[in-house]
Write a protein that holds these residues in place. Structure first.
Motif, PDB file in Angstrom:
ATOM      1  N   VAL A   1      22.071  25.728  -9.239  1.00 27.71           N
ATOM      2  CA  VAL A   1      21.750  27.454  -8.974  1.00 27.71           C
ATOM      3  C   VAL A   1      22.096  27.736 -10.521  1.00 27.71           C
ATOM      4  O   VAL A   1      22.946  27.703 -10.807  1.00 27.71           O
ATOM      5  CB  VAL A   1      22.170  28.729  -8.205  1.00 27.71           C
ATOM      6  N   ILE A   2      20.529  28.041 -11.394  1.00 29.13           N
ATOM      7  CA  ILE A   2      20.647  28.996 -12.425  1.00 29.13           C
ATOM      8  C   ILE A   2      19.973  30.637 -12.249  1.00 29.13           C
ATOM      9  O   ILE A   2      19.538  30.621 -11.850  1.00 29.13           O
ATOM     10  CB  ILE A   2      19.722  28.793 -13.482  1.00 29.13           C
ATOM     11  N   PRO A   3      21.395  31.387 -12.896  1.00 27.91           N
ATOM     12  CA  PRO A   3      20.734  32.495 -12.522  1.00 27.91           C
ATOM     13  C   PRO A   3      19.789  33.274 -13.571  1.00 27.91           C
ATOM     14  O   PRO A   3      19.930  32.724 -14.634  1.00 27.91           O
ATOM     15  CB  PRO A   3      22.070  33.516 -12.652  1.00 27.91           C
ATOM     16  N   MET A   4      19.381  34.325 -13.594  1.00 32.66           N
ATOM     17  CA  MET A   4      18.146  34.830 -14.573  1.00 32.66           C
ATOM     18  C   MET A   4      17.792  36.535 -14.125  1.00 32.66           C
ATOM     19  O   MET A   4      18.766  37.184 -12.963  1.00 32.66           O
ATOM     20  CB  MET A   4      17.094  34.612 -14.539  1.00 32.66           C
ATOM     21  N   HIS A   5      17.457  37.443 -15.197  1.00 37.47           N
ATOM     22  CA  HIS A   5      17.579  38.087 -14.724  1.00 37.47           C
ATOM     23  C   HIS A   5      18.138  39.167 -14.459  1.00 37.47           C
ATOM     24  O   HIS A   5      18.486  40.331 -14.097  1.00 37.47           O
ATOM     25  CB  HIS A   5      16.743  39.075 -13.168  1.00 37.47           C
TER      26      HIS A   5
ATOM     27  N   ILE B   1      19.690  38.047 -10.678  1.00 42.66           N
ATOM     28  CA  ILE B   1      20.774  38.728  -9.809  1.00 42.66           C
ATOM     29  C   ILE B   1      21.053  40.003 -10.593  1.00 42.66           C
ATOM     30  O   ILE B   1      22.333  40.531 -10.172  1.00 42.66           O
ATOM     31  CB  ILE B   1      22.687  38.223 -10.452  1.00 42.66           C
ATOM     32  N   GLY B   2      20.000  40.448 -10.903  1.00 35.89           N
ATOM     33  CA  GLY B   2      21.254  41.644 -12.122  1.00 35.89           C
ATOM     34  C   GLY B   2      21.018  42.989 -11.216  1.00 35.89           C
ATOM     35  O   GLY B   2      21.567  43.526 -11.828  1.00 35.89           O
ATOM     36  N   ASP B   3      20.596  43.229 -10.235  1.00 31.76           N
ATOM     37  CA  ASP B   3      20.884  44.542  -9.423  1.00 31.76           C
ATOM     38  C   ASP B   3      19.829  45.070  -9.903  1.00 31.76           C
ATOM     39  O   ASP B   3      18.885  45.638 -10.998  1.00 31.76           O
ATOM     40  CB  ASP B   3      22.335  44.785  -8.400  1.00 31.76           C
TER      41      ASP B   3
ATOM     42  N   MET C   1      17.964  41.380  -5.984  1.00 29.60           N
ATOM     43  CA  MET C   1      18.953  41.413  -5.751  1.00 29.60           C
ATOM     44  C   MET C   1      20.131  41.728  -6.771  1.00 29.60           C
ATOM     45  O   MET C   1      20.139  41.218  -7.745  1.00 29.60           O
ATOM     46  CB  MET C   1      18.901  40.138  -5.385  1.00 29.60           C
ATOM     47  N   GLY C   2      20.891  41.566  -6.462  1.00 31.15           N
ATOM     48  CA  GLY C   2      22.527  41.720  -6.956  1.00 31.15           C
ATOM     49  C   GLY C   2      22.871  40.504  -6.455  1.00 31.15           C
ATOM     50  O   GLY C   2      23.102  39.736  -6.030  1.00 31.15           O
ATOM     51  N   PRO C   3      24.140  40.345  -7.614  1.00 34.61           N
ATOM     52  CA  PRO C   3      25.259  39.440  -7.575  1.00 34.61           C
ATOM     53  C   PRO C   3      25.512  38.730  -5.617  1.00 34.61           C
ATOM     54  O   PRO C   3      25.318  37.702  -5.471  1.00 34.61           O
ATOM     55  CB  PRO C   3      26.932  39.170  -8.227  1.00 34.61           C
ATOM     56  N   ALA C   4      25.987  39.867  -4.567  1.00 35.23           N
ATOM     57  CA  ALA C   4      25.911  38.989  -3.510  1.00 35.23           C
ATOM     58  C   ALA C   4      24.628  39.337  -3.001  1.00 35.23           C
ATOM     59  O   ALA C   4      25.235  37.858  -1.838  1.00 35.23           O
ATOM     60  CB  ALA C   4      26.861  40.502  -2.751  1.00 35.23           C
ATOM     61  N   ARG C   5      23.537  39.606  -3.058  1.00 33.42           N
ATOM     62  CA  ARG C   5      22.778  39.317  -2.436  1.00 33.42           C
ATOM     63  C   ARG C   5      22.255  38.537  -2.622  1.00 33.42           C
ATOM     64  O   ARG C   5      21.551  37.879  -1.897  1.00 33.42           O
ATOM     65  CB  ARG C   5      21.884  40.502  -2.046  1.00 33.42           C
ATOM     66  N   ALA C   6      22.082  37.793  -4.085  1.00 33.58           N
ATOM     67  CA  ALA C   6      21.380  36.088  -4.574  1.00 33.58           C
ATOM     68  C   ALA C   6      22.382  35.113  -4.088  1.00 33.58           C
ATOM     69  O   ALA C   6      21.860  34.528  -3.927  1.00 33.58           O
ATOM     70  CB  ALA C   6      21.836  36.790  -5.882  1.00 33.58           C
ATOM     71  N   ALA C   7      23.455  35.893  -4.187  1.00 35.57           N
ATOM     72  CA  ALA C   7      24.150  35.055  -3.677  1.00 35.57           C
ATOM     73  C   ALA C   7      23.664  33.959  -2.027  1.00 35.57           C
ATOM     74  O   ALA C   7      24.085  33.022  -1.779  1.00 35.57           O
ATOM     75  CB  ALA C   7      26.081  34.704  -3.326  1.00 35.57           C
ATOM     76  N   GLU C   8      23.406  34.726  -1.115  1.00 33.02           N
ATOM     77  CA  GLU C   8      23.033  34.836  -0.552  1.00 33.02           C
ATOM     78  C   GLU C   8      21.995  33.823  -0.072  1.00 33.02           C
ATOM     79  O   GLU C   8      21.712  32.903   1.635  1.00 33.02           O
ATOM     80  CB  GLU C   8      23.124  36.374   1.124  1.00 33.02           C
TER      81      GLU C   8
ATOM     82  N   LEU D   1      21.196  46.701 -15.755  1.00 29.26           N
ATOM     83  CA  LEU D   1      20.527  45.241 -14.792  1.00 29.26           C
ATOM     84  C   LEU D   1      22.697  44.913 -14.695  1.00 29.26           C
ATOM     85  O   LEU D   1      22.838  43.841 -15.640  1.00 29.26           O
ATOM     86  CB  LEU D   1      20.106  44.039 -15.042  1.00 29.26           C
ATOM     87  N   THR D   2      23.324  44.846 -14.081  1.00 27.14           N
ATOM     88  CA  THR D   2      24.126  45.085 -14.042  1.00 27.14           C
ATOM     89  C   THR D   2      25.001  43.791 -13.487  1.00 27.14           C
ATOM     90  O   THR D   2      26.051  43.512 -13.462  1.00 27.14           O
ATOM     91  CB  THR D   2      25.042  45.787 -13.256  1.00 27.14           C
ATOM     92  N   GLY D   3      24.138  43.271 -12.800  1.00 26.30           N
ATOM     93  CA  GLY D   3      24.700  41.695 -11.998  1.00 26.30           C
ATOM     94  C   GLY D   3      25.380  40.749 -13.262  1.00 26.30           C
ATOM     95  O   GLY D   3      24.168  40.547 -14.260  1.00 26.30           O
TER      96      GLY D   3
END
Length: 250
Positions: free
Chosen positions: A205-209, A182-184, A188-195, A216-218
């Motif tokens: 779901v577990i976010p990483m990176h 999700i880091g952008d 992918m950043g948060p929006a594209r990761a959510a998609e 890495l601002t996400g």
């Protein structure tokens, strides 16, 4: 015994299976946000499989050091395995056909307790011995579907952008836990990761990176907002660095 999952930061995870087999994924344990990384590398006595999604140093990480000491088999695509043995010195006898595959293929490992299927990722995979050495071809980057007998099925996305074929992943495997970048900036950043999560439809779901470097601002908070905006049903589980959680069967 339940399956145990540990997050070390960035994209590095440890899975301990119900039978006690130990898997490492993208094992950069000495990353900047895991202050116990060197100690953790030193105390790892048993590792059965080291799984690497692509050749960048923040994913290969400590794989060679750990592999040489524990005699863990390397799991990766054919081209990545060749690059890691040739350029980085991963023991070739631990990177043979049994644990080397390619996209669409499924490996049955550890007497069938673990199945690994390679799926695409949109990224790069250059392998470099050090900062002063030229980049070496490492094939196409991958994500991995990791199915544990008597435990959950994971989808580790590796580093990737959103792409529509992610929707096909759950057509062949019901995904319990999606480990998603999700880091952008580099992924992918948060929006594209959510998609992406919406396409895959995992149970959780577990976010990483994210957060390893300032670029890495996400954030999990932004990711949570994007998931809710899309009415994604997957449960969000945000792990702390170094945390271990227990997971039951699917």
């Amino acid at each position: 015994m339940e399956t145990q999952l540990t997050w070390y930061g960035q994209s590095a995870f440890r899975i301990i299976t119900p039978a006690g087999n130990v898997l490492l994924i993208d094992p950069w344990l000495t990353n900047p946000v895991f202050d116990k990384g060197k100690d953790e590398v030193a105390v790892l006595k048993r590792v059965d499989l080291i799984m690497v999604t692509h050749g960048h140093s923040d994913h290969v990480g400590n794989a060679v050091e750990i592999g040489k000491r524990t005699r863990a088999k390397l799991v990766g695509t054919y081209d990545l395995s060749a690059a890691m043995t040739t350029v980085l010195g991963y023991p070739a006898e631990l990177a043979n056909t049994d644990t080397t595959g390619h996209f669409g293929g499924t490996l049955k490992l550890l007497e069938g307790e673990v199945s690994v299927t390679f799926v695409p990722a949109w990224h790069g995979t250059a392998v470099e011995k050090d900062e002063n050495s030229p980049a070496y071809y490492g094939g196409n980057p991958s994500g991995m579907i990791i199915a544990i007998r008597g435990g959950p099925t994971f989808y580790h996305t590796g580093d990737t952008d959103l792409f529509s074929d992610m929707a096909l992943v759950s057509r062949f495997n019901k995904i319990d836990i999606m480990l998603v970048c999700i880091g952008d900036h580099f992924t992918m950043g948060p929006a594209r990761a959510a998609e992406a999560v919406k396409l895959v439809a995992p149970r959780a779901v577990i976010p990483m990176h994210y957060g390893t470097f300032p670029v890495l601002t996400g954030t999990p908070e932004a990711f949570d907002r994007e998931l809710k905006e899309r009415k994604v049903k997957a449960k969000l589980r945000v792990m702390k660095i170094g945390e271990t959680i227990a997971l039951g069967a699917s």
